[in-house]
Scaffold this motif. Structure first.
Motif, PDB file in Angstrom:
ATOM      1  N   VAL A  29     100.988  -8.045 -30.281  1.00 23.35           N
ATOM      2  CA  VAL A  29     100.319  -6.916 -29.641  1.00 23.35           C
ATOM      3  C   VAL A  29      99.502  -6.156 -30.676  1.00 23.35           C
ATOM      4  O   VAL A  29      99.672  -6.353 -31.878  1.00 23.35           O
ATOM      5  CB  VAL A  29     101.333  -5.958 -28.967  1.00 23.35           C
ATOM      6  N   SER A  30      98.633  -5.294 -30.230  1.00 18.41           N
ATOM      7  CA  SER A  30      97.827  -4.468 -31.127  1.00 18.41           C
ATOM      8  C   SER A  30      98.688  -3.353 -31.710  1.00 18.41           C
ATOM      9  O   SER A  30      99.588  -2.844 -31.033  1.00 18.41           O
ATOM     10  CB  SER A  30      96.672  -3.826 -30.360  1.00 18.41           C
ATOM     11  N   PRO A  31      98.397  -2.959 -32.971  1.00 23.84           N
ATOM     12  CA  PRO A  31      99.105  -1.804 -33.525  1.00 23.84           C
ATOM     13  C   PRO A  31      98.897  -0.596 -32.601  1.00 23.84           C
ATOM     14  O   PRO A  31      97.821  -0.397 -32.057  1.00 23.84           O
ATOM     15  CB  PRO A  31      98.425  -1.581 -34.881  1.00 23.84           C
ATOM     16  N   GLY A  32      99.933   0.174 -32.401  1.00 23.23           N
ATOM     17  CA  GLY A  32      99.848   1.341 -31.538  1.00 23.23           C
ATOM     18  C   GLY A  32     100.239   1.071 -30.087  1.00 23.23           C
ATOM     19  O   GLY A  32     100.332   1.993 -29.289  1.00 23.23           O
ATOM     20  N   THR A  33     100.495  -0.191 -29.744  1.00 24.47           N
ATOM     21  CA  THR A  33     100.929  -0.525 -28.393  1.00 24.47           C
ATOM     22  C   THR A  33     102.291   0.111 -28.146  1.00 24.47           C
ATOM     23  O   THR A  33     103.167   0.071 -28.993  1.00 24.47           O
ATOM     24  CB  THR A  33     101.033  -2.059 -28.222  1.00 24.47           C
ATOM     25  N   GLU A  34     102.470   0.713 -26.974  1.00 27.50           N
ATOM     26  CA  GLU A  34     103.717   1.399 -26.678  1.00 27.50           C
ATOM     27  C   GLU A  34     104.667   0.570 -25.831  1.00 27.50           C
ATOM     28  O   GLU A  34     105.874   0.821 -25.824  1.00 27.50           O
ATOM     29  CB  GLU A  34     103.420   2.732 -25.998  1.00 27.50           C
ATOM     30  N   GLU A  35     104.136  -0.404 -25.081  1.00 25.06           N
ATOM     31  CA  GLU A  35     104.979  -1.241 -24.228  1.00 25.06           C
ATOM     32  C   GLU A  35     104.439  -2.660 -24.211  1.00 25.06           C
ATOM     33  O   GLU A  35     103.242  -2.880 -24.066  1.00 25.06           O
ATOM     34  CB  GLU A  35     104.996  -0.671 -22.808  1.00 25.06           C
ATOM     35  N   CYS A  36     105.322  -3.638 -24.375  1.00 25.10           N
ATOM     36  CA  CYS A  36     104.912  -5.041 -24.367  1.00 25.10           C
ATOM     37  C   CYS A  36     104.341  -5.402 -22.997  1.00 25.10           C
ATOM     38  O   CYS A  36     104.980  -5.147 -21.973  1.00 25.10           O
ATOM     39  CB  CYS A  36     106.103  -5.942 -24.690  1.00 25.10           C
ATOM     40  N   PRO A  37     103.152  -6.002 -22.956  1.00 21.63           N
ATOM     41  CA  PRO A  37     102.551  -6.370 -21.678  1.00 21.63           C
ATOM     42  C   PRO A  37     103.273  -7.530 -20.991  1.00 21.63           C
ATOM     43  O   PRO A  37     103.141  -7.707 -19.785  1.00 21.63           O
ATOM     44  CB  PRO A  37     101.123  -6.782 -22.059  1.00 21.63           C
ATOM     45  N   GLU A  41     109.263  -4.303 -22.979  1.00  7.62           N
ATOM     46  CA  GLU A  41     110.069  -3.735 -24.068  1.00  7.62           C
ATOM     47  C   GLU A  41     109.213  -2.794 -24.913  1.00  7.62           C
ATOM     48  O   GLU A  41     107.998  -2.913 -24.960  1.00  7.62           O
ATOM     49  CB  GLU A  41     110.615  -4.870 -24.932  1.00  7.62           C
ATOM     50  N   ASN A  42     109.854  -1.847 -25.608  1.00  3.92           N
ATOM     51  CA  ASN A  42     109.092  -0.905 -26.433  1.00  3.92           C
ATOM     52  C   ASN A  42     109.506  -0.916 -27.900  1.00  3.92           C
ATOM     53  O   ASN A  42     109.217   0.014 -28.636  1.00  3.92           O
ATOM     54  CB  ASN A  42     109.182   0.513 -25.859  1.00  3.92           C
ATOM     55  N   GLU A  43     110.171  -1.972 -28.348  1.00  2.23           N
ATOM     56  CA  GLU A  43     110.520  -2.118 -29.759  1.00  2.23           C
ATOM     57  C   GLU A  43     109.684  -3.236 -30.357  1.00  2.23           C
ATOM     58  O   GLU A  43     109.636  -4.341 -29.829  1.00  2.23           O
ATOM     59  CB  GLU A  43     111.999  -2.423 -29.920  1.00  2.23           C
ATOM     60  N   PHE A  44     109.037  -2.931 -31.489  1.00  2.00           N
ATOM     61  CA  PHE A  44     108.137  -3.875 -32.124  1.00  2.00           C
ATOM     62  C   PHE A  44     108.476  -4.037 -33.591  1.00  2.00           C
ATOM     63  O   PHE A  44     109.062  -3.152 -34.204  1.00  2.00           O
ATOM     64  CB  PHE A  44     106.679  -3.394 -31.995  1.00  2.00           C
ATOM     65  N   VAL A  45     108.105  -5.177 -34.155  1.00  2.00           N
ATOM     66  CA  VAL A  45     108.244  -5.432 -35.581  1.00  2.00           C
ATOM     67  C   VAL A  45     106.835  -5.566 -36.145  1.00  2.00           C
ATOM     68  O   VAL A  45     105.931  -6.081 -35.477  1.00  2.00           O
ATOM     69  CB  VAL A  45     109.101  -6.695 -35.859  1.00  2.00           C
ATOM     70  N   ARG A  46     106.655  -5.051 -37.353  1.00  2.00           N
ATOM     71  CA  ARG A  46     105.328  -5.055 -37.985  1.00  2.00           C
ATOM     72  C   ARG A  46     105.398  -5.833 -39.305  1.00  2.00           C
ATOM     73  O   ARG A  46     106.277  -5.565 -40.132  1.00  2.00           O
ATOM     74  CB  ARG A  46     104.907  -3.606 -38.254  1.00  2.00           C
ATOM     75  N   TYR A  47     104.519  -6.789 -39.461  1.00  2.43           N
ATOM     76  CA  TYR A  47     104.422  -7.569 -40.699  1.00  2.43           C
ATOM     77  C   TYR A  47     103.084  -7.254 -41.349  1.00  2.43           C
ATOM     78  O   TYR A  47     102.057  -7.300 -40.686  1.00  2.43           O
ATOM     79  CB  TYR A  47     104.455  -9.077 -40.413  1.00  2.43           C
ATOM     80  N   GLU A  48     103.104  -6.920 -42.636  1.00  2.00           N
ATOM     81  CA  GLU A  48     101.871  -6.772 -43.399  1.00  2.00           C
ATOM     82  C   GLU A  48     101.788  -7.961 -44.334  1.00  2.00           C
ATOM     83  O   GLU A  48     102.630  -8.129 -45.211  1.00  2.00           O
ATOM     84  CB  GLU A  48     101.834  -5.458 -44.166  1.00  2.00           C
ATOM     85  N   ILE A  49     100.796  -8.801 -44.136  1.00  2.00           N
ATOM     86  CA  ILE A  49     100.700 -10.064 -44.839  1.00  2.00           C
ATOM     87  C   ILE A  49      99.515 -10.028 -45.796  1.00  2.00           C
ATOM     88  O   ILE A  49      98.378  -9.885 -45.372  1.00  2.00           O
ATOM     89  CB  ILE A  49     100.514 -11.225 -43.831  1.00  2.00           C
ATOM     90  N   PRO A  50      99.776 -10.148 -47.107  1.00  2.00           N
ATOM     91  CA  PRO A  50      98.672 -10.186 -48.063  1.00  2.00           C
ATOM     92  C   PRO A  50      97.865 -11.460 -47.870  1.00  2.00           C
ATOM     93  O   PRO A  50      98.418 -12.528 -47.628  1.00  2.00           O
ATOM     94  CB  PRO A  50      99.351 -10.176 -49.430  1.00  2.00           C
ATOM     95  N   GLU A  51      96.551 -11.333 -47.940  1.00  2.00           N
ATOM     96  CA  GLU A  51      95.696 -12.504 -47.747  1.00  2.00           C
ATOM     97  C   GLU A  51      95.156 -12.992 -49.067  1.00  2.00           C
ATOM     98  O   GLU A  51      95.015 -12.308 -49.998  1.00  2.00           O
ATOM     99  CB  GLU A  51      94.535 -12.174 -46.815  1.00  2.00           C
TER     100      GLU A  51
END
Length: 51
Positions: A29-37, A41-51
């Motif tokens: 989902v996009s950052p800032g999404t409040e509910e999974c389409p 669900e409203n719990e998300f995990v965020r990964y920051e991946i170095p390129e």
């Protein structure tokens, strides 16, 4: 092999990439999404991946 390793290999270099996924079903989902389409669900995990 970790999710981070796989994603890092798939993305082009330069900077970092943020991937946000639903903790319940894994939908990206996009950052800032409040509910999974997909599952609502409203719990998300965020990964920051170095390129």
């Amino acid at each position: 092999m970790s999710v981070r390793t796989v994603i890092t290999r798939l993305l082009p270099g330069g900077g970092s990439k943020v991937v946000v996924e639903c903790r319940n079903c894994g939908t990206s989902v996009s950052p800032g999404t409040e509910e999974c389409p997909d599952c609502g669900e409203n719990e998300f995990v965020r990964y920051e991946i170095p390129e």
